[in-house]
Scaffold this motif. Structure first.
Motif, PDB file in Angstrom:
ATOM      1  N   SER A 267      21.716 -19.919  -6.993  1.00 20.02           N
ATOM      2  CA  SER A 267      22.898 -19.008  -7.445  1.00 20.02           C
ATOM      3  C   SER A 267      23.151 -19.475  -8.932  1.00 20.02           C
ATOM      4  O   SER A 267      22.560 -20.484  -9.268  1.00 20.02           O
TER       5      SER A 267
ATOM      6  N   GLY B  67      25.592 -20.151 -10.673  1.00 20.94           N
ATOM      7  CA  GLY B  67      26.534 -21.230 -10.805  1.00 20.94           C
ATOM      8  C   GLY B  67      25.646 -22.741 -11.116  1.00 20.94           C
ATOM      9  O   GLY B  67      26.052 -23.452 -11.547  1.00 20.94           O
ATOM     10  N   GLN B  68      24.489 -22.790 -10.549  1.00 21.27           N
ATOM     11  CA  GLN B  68      23.666 -23.835 -10.339  1.00 21.27           C
ATOM     12  C   GLN B  68      23.097 -24.177 -12.070  1.00 21.27           C
ATOM     13  O   GLN B  68      23.283 -25.131 -12.469  1.00 21.27           O
TER      14      GLN B  68
ATOM     15  N   GLU C 147      24.397 -22.384 -14.492  1.00 24.60           N
ATOM     16  CA  GLU C 147      25.557 -22.714 -15.312  1.00 24.60           C
ATOM     17  C   GLU C 147      26.337 -24.209 -15.030  1.00 24.60           C
ATOM     18  O   GLU C 147      26.527 -24.979 -16.401  1.00 24.60           O
ATOM     19  N   ALA C 148      26.299 -24.879 -14.236  1.00 22.48           N
ATOM     20  CA  ALA C 148      26.652 -26.168 -14.031  1.00 22.48           C
ATOM     21  C   ALA C 148      25.648 -26.929 -14.797  1.00 22.48           C
ATOM     22  O   ALA C 148      26.117 -27.921 -15.652  1.00 22.48           O
TER      23      ALA C 148
ATOM     24  N   SER D 158      26.232 -26.338 -18.570  1.00 28.10           N
ATOM     25  CA  SER D 158      27.518 -26.965 -19.134  1.00 28.10           C
ATOM     26  C   SER D 158      27.564 -28.470 -19.035  1.00 28.10           C
ATOM     27  O   SER D 158      28.196 -28.948 -20.116  1.00 28.10           O
ATOM     28  N   LEU D 159      26.425 -29.189 -18.645  1.00 23.85           N
ATOM     29  CA  LEU D 159      26.288 -30.498 -18.793  1.00 23.85           C
ATOM     30  C   LEU D 159      25.393 -31.035 -20.046  1.00 23.85           C
ATOM     31  O   LEU D 159      25.029 -31.880 -20.370  1.00 23.85           O
TER      32      LEU D 159
ATOM     33  N   MET E   7      22.296 -29.367 -20.401  1.00 23.50           N
ATOM     34  CA  MET E   7      20.880 -29.433 -20.314  1.00 23.50           C
ATOM     35  C   MET E   7      20.347 -28.211 -20.631  1.00 23.50           C
ATOM     36  O   MET E   7      20.996 -26.933 -20.567  1.00 23.50           O
TER      37      MET E   7
ATOM     38  N   VAL F 171      17.002 -28.853 -11.690  1.00 22.75           N
ATOM     39  CA  VAL F 171      18.092 -28.227 -10.829  1.00 22.75           C
ATOM     40  C   VAL F 171      17.313 -27.370 -10.284  1.00 22.75           C
ATOM     41  O   VAL F 171      17.478 -27.182  -8.912  1.00 22.75           O
TER      42      VAL F 171
ATOM     43  N   GLN G  81      15.180 -26.983  -5.938  1.00 19.63           N
ATOM     44  CA  GLN G  81      15.890 -26.267  -4.866  1.00 19.63           C
ATOM     45  C   GLN G  81      14.970 -24.888  -4.531  1.00 19.63           C
ATOM     46  O   GLN G  81      15.034 -24.400  -3.143  1.00 19.63           O
TER      47      GLN G  81
ATOM     48  N   ARG H 240      35.274 -19.836 -20.140  1.00 26.76           N
ATOM     49  CA  ARG H 240      33.913 -19.703 -20.315  1.00 26.76           C
ATOM     50  C   ARG H 240      33.246 -19.545 -21.468  1.00 26.76           C
ATOM     51  O   ARG H 240      31.950 -19.726 -21.854  1.00 26.76           O
TER      52      ARG H 240
ATOM     53  N   ASN I 197      32.435 -22.856 -23.865  1.00 27.69           N
ATOM     54  CA  ASN I 197      31.311 -23.541 -23.930  1.00 27.69           C
ATOM     55  C   ASN I 197      30.019 -22.373 -23.794  1.00 27.69           C
ATOM     56  O   ASN I 197      28.967 -22.839 -23.556  1.00 27.69           O
TER      57      ASN I 197
ATOM     58  N   LEU J  42      29.176 -20.066 -21.813  1.00 24.43           N
ATOM     59  CA  LEU J  42      28.519 -19.526 -20.705  1.00 24.43           C
ATOM     60  C   LEU J  42      28.618 -18.123 -20.768  1.00 24.43           C
ATOM     61  O   LEU J  42      27.848 -17.512 -20.089  1.00 24.43           O
TER      62      LEU J  42
ATOM     63  N   MET K 126      33.010 -29.210 -17.785  1.00 28.17           N
ATOM     64  CA  MET K 126      33.466 -28.050 -17.041  1.00 28.17           C
ATOM     65  C   MET K 126      33.507 -28.337 -15.427  1.00 28.17           C
ATOM     66  O   MET K 126      32.538 -28.930 -15.028  1.00 28.17           O
TER      67      MET K 126
ATOM     68  N   PHE L  45      33.987 -26.055 -11.975  1.00 22.98           N
ATOM     69  CA  PHE L  45      33.931 -24.576 -11.561  1.00 22.98           C
ATOM     70  C   PHE L  45      34.637 -24.519 -10.325  1.00 22.98           C
ATOM     71  O   PHE L  45      34.958 -25.318  -9.558  1.00 22.98           O
TER      72      PHE L  45
ATOM     73  N   ASN M 176      29.694 -25.937  -7.818  1.00 19.62           N
ATOM     74  CA  ASN M 176      28.338 -25.925  -8.226  1.00 19.62           C
ATOM     75  C   ASN M 176      27.628 -27.247  -8.162  1.00 19.62           C
ATOM     76  O   ASN M 176      26.933 -27.824  -9.321  1.00 19.62           O
ATOM     77  N   LEU M 177      27.830 -27.997  -7.221  1.00 22.13           N
ATOM     78  CA  LEU M 177      27.019 -29.402  -7.083  1.00 22.13           C
ATOM     79  C   LEU M 177      25.544 -28.987  -6.801  1.00 22.13           C
ATOM     80  O   LEU M 177      25.395 -27.940  -6.392  1.00 22.13           O
ATOM     81  N   PHE M 178      24.820 -29.999  -7.492  1.00 18.14           N
ATOM     82  CA  PHE M 178      23.354 -29.852  -7.120  1.00 18.14           C
ATOM     83  C   PHE M 178      23.118 -30.168  -5.677  1.00 18.14           C
ATOM     84  O   PHE M 178      23.172 -31.209  -5.378  1.00 18.14           O
ATOM     85  N   PRO M 179      22.786 -29.183  -4.673  1.00 18.41           N
ATOM     86  CA  PRO M 179      22.499 -29.489  -3.247  1.00 18.41           C
ATOM     87  C   PRO M 179      21.537 -30.441  -3.166  1.00 18.41           C
ATOM     88  O   PRO M 179      21.526 -30.905  -1.966  1.00 18.41           O
ATOM     89  N   HIS M 180      20.529 -30.771  -3.881  1.00 17.36           N
ATOM     90  CA  HIS M 180      19.298 -31.468  -3.738  1.00 17.36           C
ATOM     91  C   HIS M 180      19.503 -32.986  -3.886  1.00 17.36           C
ATOM     92  O   HIS M 180      18.568 -33.761  -3.679  1.00 17.36           O
TER      93      HIS M 180
ATOM     94  N   LEU N  29      22.237 -37.323 -13.115  1.00 19.78           N
ATOM     95  CA  LEU N  29      21.338 -36.599 -13.650  1.00 19.78           C
ATOM     96  C   LEU N  29      21.332 -36.189 -14.985  1.00 19.78           C
ATOM     97  O   LEU N  29      20.398 -36.466 -15.994  1.00 19.78           O
ATOM     98  N   ALA N  30      22.568 -35.674 -15.605  1.00 20.56           N
ATOM     99  CA  ALA N  30      22.643 -35.197 -16.884  1.00 20.56           C
ATOM    100  C   ALA N  30      22.726 -36.568 -17.781  1.00 20.56           C
ATOM    101  O   ALA N  30      22.391 -36.606 -19.004  1.00 20.56           O
TER     102      ALA N  30
ATOM    103  N   ARG O  93      31.039 -35.925 -12.184  1.00 22.67           N
ATOM    104  CA  ARG O  93      29.870 -35.565 -13.014  1.00 22.67           C
ATOM    105  C   ARG O  93      30.013 -35.366 -14.370  1.00 22.67           C
ATOM    106  O   ARG O  93      29.446 -35.549 -15.464  1.00 22.67           O
ATOM    107  N   ALA O  94      31.210 -34.406 -14.570  1.00 17.96           N
ATOM    108  CA  ALA O  94      31.502 -34.203 -15.871  1.00 17.96           C
ATOM    109  C   ALA O  94      32.223 -35.239 -16.627  1.00 17.96           C
ATOM    110  O   ALA O  94      31.885 -35.395 -17.732  1.00 17.96           O
TER     111      ALA O  94
END
Lengths: 444, 244
Positions: free
Chosen positions: A303, A305-306, A308-309, A312-313, A315, A324, A328, B49, B52, B54, B85, B87, B91-95, B104-105, B153-154
């Motif tokens: 997605s 959003g991944q 974008e997230a 936004s950090l 990266m 990221v 996945q 958006r 930043n 986006l 930011m 959302f 939009n968490l990183f699922p892995h 991570l960041a 995380r932010a």
């Protein structure tokens, strides 16, 4: 030197008196393998023995030949002949087989009036021990003076041991059940037990080469495919264009054609690469185009959003990809990638057309030589041995993915449903795009 | 008044022929909590958006501290380190685990050591009330918990401003409160926040300033009391009439 001459002189003087001049001039076996000059144990062969009786030798009334221990003479037939110059005269005798010993009475006795002569004994259907070895055949001549050993002037006989498959085939040849099986024409042609054993034995080397080709080629295709996938998503139009053109040409033409171009085109240009290197290269370049589409669809199915997230950090593009998106993507493309591996493994068969001795070419040659289809059936078994577990693996991966991403409830209660949807026309969204690329791919 | 941290000048944004932002001007001061209100499709999220990048603005300028975000020569990734930011869809990183998400960041962008990143991640997750869920994967957490991980995380990046894009809209009603509580604590702690939300109670209680947007322009802004209790523009009245 002087001593040796002396011995020879004494021997020459003494020999006629003691009739020691009798000698075995031939003691040999006929090759019985499928090829070459080799005599195998455990399969019937012919044994030929000749003794020279020279002028001055005493009359020989019988000979006794002792075969190596373990030799089977039970089915043997024995022919005896007397050879004088170019004339050959069969002798009617009644040889007696006693264990390993063949006793041949000579009646009348072989005399040497009118020149020397040769006694030839031919033993048909003698079976030497399966374990093989180097054997000396002992011979004894019976004269008025009694029995005396006859020196053999030729090399000992060499029996090659039979390999396990050869022994199995040999056993099968004697089995009534298998003979009955083979009396059915279809079974004899397609599922011939002897051919199965021979094919497994001989095609194994080809299978190893096929595995080698795909196990080197596929890992090479992965980084190329990944690079192509990124190139297809590049901002620069020219990069995208080149990558798309490459992928379209490779996916739009038969692998067979690509192989011909590589294998017959390069030599015309004076370039003669090693055919295994070239074969792996063609496979890797071909597979990379398919992998590129798989990877691109996989990356785009993550997605937005991944991304974008991650952005936004703070990266950057490559950090987002590396930490990221790609991790996945791997999970999502694993089933499709495994399917691509299966396809590439099967595609190694096409290299047989350009003389790479992999599984297909081995089975083709075996089939042509034997006039039997069984080698192909065995080759199918070799392919299935690898592809069947992988197909199961793909299925379980897909089910896990469906559970992880589609929600446990839907997949657990209706496991058939996601699979049924799998090949349905692409509806919308990146997931659908991934599946669409997969289904296109499968129909190659 | 405190210094201006974000300044938006004549911002416009079009998606094809659709003009979403039609010249927005806004200033946000250090330590201020600004709540952006407005009906769906009014351009609130798009404006957020743009801050930043986006979304790339069609025209207009956005300044963050001393840098111009809208200048293509600006290293946007460097600025984004300081703009947190959150959302709507988390939009968490699922892995990655909750802790992994927060680490991570810090490690890759701020180049913090693993130990430091881990310590700060645990600290932030404790603050949002998830100290006992450090090693849970996003799929094992509720929506509210996921959103709190996203906030942690932010925050772990030590942002100078936090952007909240309808952070509670995707949550079940009973989970909204936990997230709002975290946001309130953050506001009390002095964080500069720009919050796009439909939570009027939160806006009233926490906001220093409420901004009402509709059809790509700012119609009205002022203290929550001014905007909620004495709206001047008819559109604002209409909007408030519909939701209350």
């Amino acid at each position: 030197m002087a001593g040796l001459l002396g011995v020879l002189l004494v021997a020459a003087l003494v020999a006629p008196v003691t009739a020691g001049a009798l000698s075995v001039t031939q003691s040999s076996t006929r090759p019985n393998g499928s090829a070459g000059q080799v005599t195998y144990g455990a399969i019937p062969t012919r044994f030929t023995w000749q003794m020279l009786v020279k002028e001055g030798d005493p009359a020989v009334s019988a000979v006794r030949i002792t075969m190596p221990p373990g030799t089977d003479l039970s089915k043997s037939t024995i022919a005896v002949a007397l050879v004088k110059g170019l004339q050959q005269q069969p002798l009617i005798t009644t040889p007696i087989i006693n264990g390993q010993t063949i006793e041949v009475p000579l009646s009348p006795s072989v005399e040497t009036s009118g020149g020397s002569s040769t006694v030839r004994v031919t033993v048909q259907d003698v079976v030497f021990p399966a374990r093989g070895g180097t054997f000396k055949v002992e011979s004894v001549a019976v004269t008025a003076a009694g029995a005396q050993p006859v020196p053999t002037q030729t090399d000992p006989i060499v029996i090659a041991p039979m390999s396990v498959p050869e022994r199995i085939i040999n056993w099968m040849n004697g089995s009534k059940v298998i003979t009955a099986w083979n009396s059915v024409r279809f079974l004899q042609m397609f599922i011939n037990p002897q051919m199965i054993v021979a094919s497994i034995n001989l095609e194994f080397a080809g299978w190893l080469l096929s595995m080698f080709l795909v196990l080197i080629g596929f890992p090479l295709a992965i980084p190329i495919g990944l690079a192509l996938a990124f190139a297809k998503m590049a901002k620069l139009g020219i990069v995208r264009g080149i990558a798309s053109a490459y992928v379209n040409v490779i996916r739009g033409t038969p692998l067979f054609l690509q192989m011909y171009i590589a294998f017959f085109g390069l030599p015309l240009m004076g370039i003669n690469p090693n055919k295994y290197v070239l074969g792996i290269t063609v496979l890797a370049l071909n597979s990379s185009a398919y992998l590129a589409e798989i990877f691109r669809a996989g990356i785009q199915s993550i997605s937005k959003g991944q991304f974008e997230a991650a952005s936004s950090l703070g990266m950057n593009y490559w950090q987002s990809m590396q930490y990221v998106i790609i991790p996945q993507t791997v999970k999502r493309v694993l089933p499709t990638m495994t399917s691509e591996f299966i396809l590439l493994y099967k595609d190694t068969a096409m290299l047989s057309a350009v003389g790479v001795f992999e599984l297909m070419l081995f089975s083709k040659n075996l089939s042509a030589n034997s006039g039997n289809v069984t080698p192909y059936v065995v080759a199918a078994g070799f392919y299935l041995m690898v592809t069947t577990p992988l197909i199961r693996y793909v299925r379980s991966l897909e089910e896990h993915l469906a559970i992880a991403e589609g929600g446990a409830a839907a997949s657990e209660t209706k496991p058939k449903k996601p699979k049924a949807n799998k090949w349905a026309p692409a509806s919308e969204g990146p997931e659908a795009a991934l599946q669409a690329s997969v289904s296109k791919h499968e129909s190659r | 008044m405190a210094e201006v941290i974000v300044r938006i000048e004549k911002l416009t944004k079009s998606f094809g022929s659709l003009e979403v932002l039609k010249g927005v001007d806004l200033e946000v001061h250090k330590g201020e909590v600004v709540v952006i209100l407005g009906p769906s499709g009014s351009g609130k999220s798009t404006m957020l958006r743009c801050i930043n990048r986006l979304e790339v603005p069609t025209s207009g300028k956005i300044f963050f501290e001393d840098a111009e975000i809208t200048d293509s020569g600006t290293d946007i990734n460097k600025l984004r380190e300081h703009i947190g930011m959150v959302f709507q869809q988390f939009n968490l990183f699922p892995h990655l685990t909750a802790k992994g998400n927060v680490m991570l960041a810090q490690q890759r962008v701020l180049k913090r050591s693993k130990d430091e990143a881990e310590r700060l991640a645990e600290e932030q997750l404790n603050k949002v009330g998830l100290g006992d869920k450090l090693d849970y994967f996003p799929a094992q957490l509720s929506g509210g918990q996921q959103q709190r991980v996203a906030i942690a995380r932010a925050l772990a990046m030590d942002p100078h401003v936090m952007l909240f894009d309808e952070a509670t809209s995707a949550l079940d009603p009973e989970l909204v409160r936990g997230v709002l509580d975290v946001m309130k604590d953050l506001a009390k702690g002095g964080m500069t926040m720009i919050v796009v939300t439909h939570e009027m109670g939160f806006a009233r209680e926490v906001a220093d300033r409420a901004v009402f947007m509709d059809e790509g322009v700012v119609h009205e802004q002022g203290t929550p009391e001014e905007v909620f209790d004495n709206p001047k523009s008819d559109r604002t009245k209409d909007f408030l009439g519909h939701i209350s």
